[in-house]
Design a protein around this motif. Structure first.
Motif, short mmCIF file in Angstrom:
data_model
loop_
_atom_site.label_atom_id
_atom_site.label_comp_id
_atom_site.label_asym_id
_atom_site.label_seq_id
_atom_site.Cartn_x
_atom_site.Cartn_y
_atom_site.Cartn_z
N ASP A 133 0.95 -1.17 -0.02
CA ASP A 133 -0.21 -0.13 -0.15
C ASP A 133 1.02 1.23 0.10
O ASP A 133 1.59 1.60 0.93
CB ASP A 133 -0.93 -0.04 1.25
N PHE A 190 -2.46 3.00 7.76
CA PHE A 190 -2.70 1.77 8.15
C PHE A 190 -4.23 1.51 8.95
O PHE A 190 -5.02 0.89 8.38
CB PHE A 190 -1.81 1.06 8.85
N LEU A 193 -7.25 1.77 6.72
CA LEU A 193 -7.34 0.54 6.10
C LEU A 193 -8.15 -0.31 7.08
O LEU A 193 -9.09 -1.17 6.42
CB LEU A 193 -6.13 0.01 5.37
N VAL A 194 -7.67 -0.49 8.07
CA VAL A 194 -8.37 -1.42 9.25
C VAL A 194 -9.67 -0.79 9.41
O VAL A 194 -10.72 -1.62 9.46
CB VAL A 194 -7.61 -1.42 10.43
N ARG A 197 -11.69 -2.04 6.63
CA ARG A 197 -12.18 -3.49 6.59
C ARG A 197 -13.04 -3.72 7.57
O ARG A 197 -14.08 -4.82 7.23
CB ARG A 197 -10.90 -4.17 7.18
N GLY A 209 -5.17 -12.52 1.70
CA GLY A 209 -4.04 -12.05 2.14
C GLY A 209 -2.96 -13.06 2.35
O GLY A 209 -1.92 -12.69 1.70
N ALA A 242 -8.73 -7.71 12.56
CA ALA A 242 -8.81 -6.83 11.26
C ALA A 242 -7.28 -6.31 11.17
O ALA A 242 -6.94 -5.99 10.08
CB ALA A 242 -9.74 -5.79 11.40
N GLU A 245 -5.20 -8.93 9.78
CA GLU A 245 -5.54 -9.32 8.41
C GLU A 245 -5.08 -8.36 7.57
O GLU A 245 -4.40 -8.56 6.50
CB GLU A 245 -6.91 -9.49 8.27
N THR A 246 -5.08 -6.99 8.01
CA THR A 246 -4.66 -5.77 7.07
C THR A 246 -3.20 -5.96 6.78
O THR A 246 -2.87 -5.79 5.70
CB THR A 246 -5.01 -4.70 7.71
N ASP A 249 -2.26 -8.52 4.51
CA ASP A 249 -2.54 -8.29 3.22
C ASP A 249 -1.44 -7.26 2.64
O ASP A 249 -1.12 -6.93 1.44
CB ASP A 249 -3.68 -7.42 3.04
#
Ligand SMILES: Cc1cc2nc3c(=O)[nH]c(=O)nc-3n(C[C@H](O)[C@H](O)[C@H](O)COP(=O)(O)O)c2cc1C
Ligand SMILES: O=C(O)C(=O)c1ccccc1
Length: 400
Positions: A133, A190, A193-194, A197, A209, A242, A245-246, A249
């Motif tokens: 990202d 970041f 993004l979380v 999600r 991911g 989350a 997981e992020t 990813d």
């Protein structure tokens, strides 16, 4: 704190959990490169010279505008909370006490701003993993500038995690449990993004991911088979899950090419140092792309089992660079005498990796400080005993 390197390691092993020890001590595959990194130092032997008036010696050196008391820096090491609950706080205190520069990992356990505070005016270099990202890359670079980083160290050899058998067989992947992701969870880009999600609906499948990180996928599969209840899926809160997981990813990307470095060059005025080179041809390309320094490293044998020992890669890279930019070295430094050999082969400075983590596990900041002081004391004695007064006087003529 033991001065004997193997004693230091075994004392640390006794102080750590078996998972933490396997993660820190371990490497890729059958650990052939881990072993080669240290044993290859035996190929190089020093030839001491006499009557050279070495009464007064000076280990100081300057790299990237940074004055250092010795040609030594602390390597970026992720997930230090495996060794000590206060992780980077303790390491930073030792760096401050000794004046030895600290490289702050993208996989740290403490946000870089807090580490910077602990460091006072001690030099610091931020180590970047280039995220998938771009908003995170940009944000990490701006934060590194804001904490007064003296350089940006871009690690190239770990765009995927190596096949780390010891971790796989224990079903242990620290960041799948939310360890070592403090730079991310403290980052505005970041967190955005979380948040996205979480709005998209929690319980998003983690597999897409993981598919991008084959060894992470294998580790999770192994965990599911042998250690049910330990995998990512077991993280308690939806938010923590989350975040993990992020992270999986966005951790890194394998599609980077040399030209991408030019974008980073435009993004920041900080010196750019590439970490993880082993081929002279890559050193030449680094020069072509105008980087400010390189670190000859194979990540402590954690990435490619069967890769050459890092010290064996050093001489031809030094020849290729031919003094145009600093060449740093790591992977296998266990003593002051090892540092002297790397300097004799043409390194401008070395990075200390696992040994300081062992000191951290044994005694926090005091342990890290003792390990650093032992390294410098042995370097100073060895330097004088081979007939040199300074880092600048070392060279290949010292080797038999
Ligand atoms: C537990 C552990 C975590 C590491 N994490 C990082 C990291 O986050 N970033 C990085 O560039 N290198 C990382 N490295 C590699 C070190 O910076 C260094 O290259 C390596 O430790 C040198 O090998 P040695 O410790 O055997 O001397 C890590 C190494 C270890 C042992
Ligand atoms: O373990 C490592 O060697 C390392 O560099 C790393 C990479 C990603 C996450 C945590 C550590």
């Amino acid at each position: 704190m033991p001065t004997e390197p193997s004693e230091l390691a075994s004392a640390a092993q006794r102080a750590m959990s078996k998972e933490a020890w396997a993660y820190v001590d371990g490497g890729a595959g059958q650990q052939r490169t881990v072993a080669a990194n240290t044993s290859a130092f035996d190929h190089y032997r020093l030839v001491p010279r006499m009557l050279a008036n070495v009464e007064s010696r000076d280990l100081r050196t300057t790299l990237f505008g940074v004055d250092m008391p010795a040609p030594l820096m602390l390597a970026p090491v992720g997930v230090l909370e495996l060794a000590h609950p206060r992780a980077e706080h303790e390491v930073a205190a030792a760096a401050r006490a000794t004046g030895i520069p600290m490289m702050i990992s993208t996989q740290a356990s403490v946000p870089m701003e807090d580490v910077a505070r602990d460091l006072g005016d001690t030099p610091r270099l931020y180590q970047l993993y280039w995220s998938r990202d771009e908003s995170i890359v940009e944000s990490f670079v701006r934060r590194a500038e804001a904490i007064g980083s003296d350089a940006l160290v871009v690690t190239l050899d770990t765009h995927m995690l190596g096949w780390r058998t010891r971790d796989l067989d224990l079903g242990y992947l620290p960041f799948a449990r939310g360890l070592g992701i403090a730079q991310y969870t403290s980052d505005p880009a970041f967190r955005e993004l979380v948040a996205q999600r979480l709005t998209a609906g929690s319980g998003t499948d983690v597999r897409p991911g993981l598919r991008e990180i084959p060894s992470a996928l294998a580790a999770v599969a192994s965990m599911a088979r042998h250690h049910p209840g330990k995998a990512v899926d077991n993280l308690r809160s939806g938010h923590a899950r989350a975040a993990v997981e992020t992270f999986l990813d966005v951790f890194s990307r394998s599609d980077l090419i040399w030209d991408d470095l030019d974008r980073l060059r435009e993004m920041t005025d900080l010196p750019i140092v590439l970490k993880g080179l082993q081929a002279p041809e890559d050193a030449r390309r680094a020069l072509e792309h105008g980087v400010d320094g390189i670190i000859v490293s194979n990540h402590g044998g954690r990435q490619v089992d069967g890769a050459i020992a890092s010290i064996d890669a050093l001489p031809s890279i030094v020849d290729e660079i031919d003094g145009r930019i600093p060449v740093l070295f790591d992977s296998g430094i266990r003593s002051g005498a090892d540092i002297l050999k790397a300097l004799a082969l043409g390194a401008d400075a070395v990075l200390l990796g696992r040994p300081y983590v062992y000191g951290l596990a044994l005694a926090g900041a005091a342990g890290v400080q003792a390990v650093i002081e032992h390294m410098i004391a042995e370097l100073d004695l060895s330097l004088g005993l081979v007939g040199c007064r300074s880092v600048g006087e070392t060279g290949r003529e010292l080797l038999g």
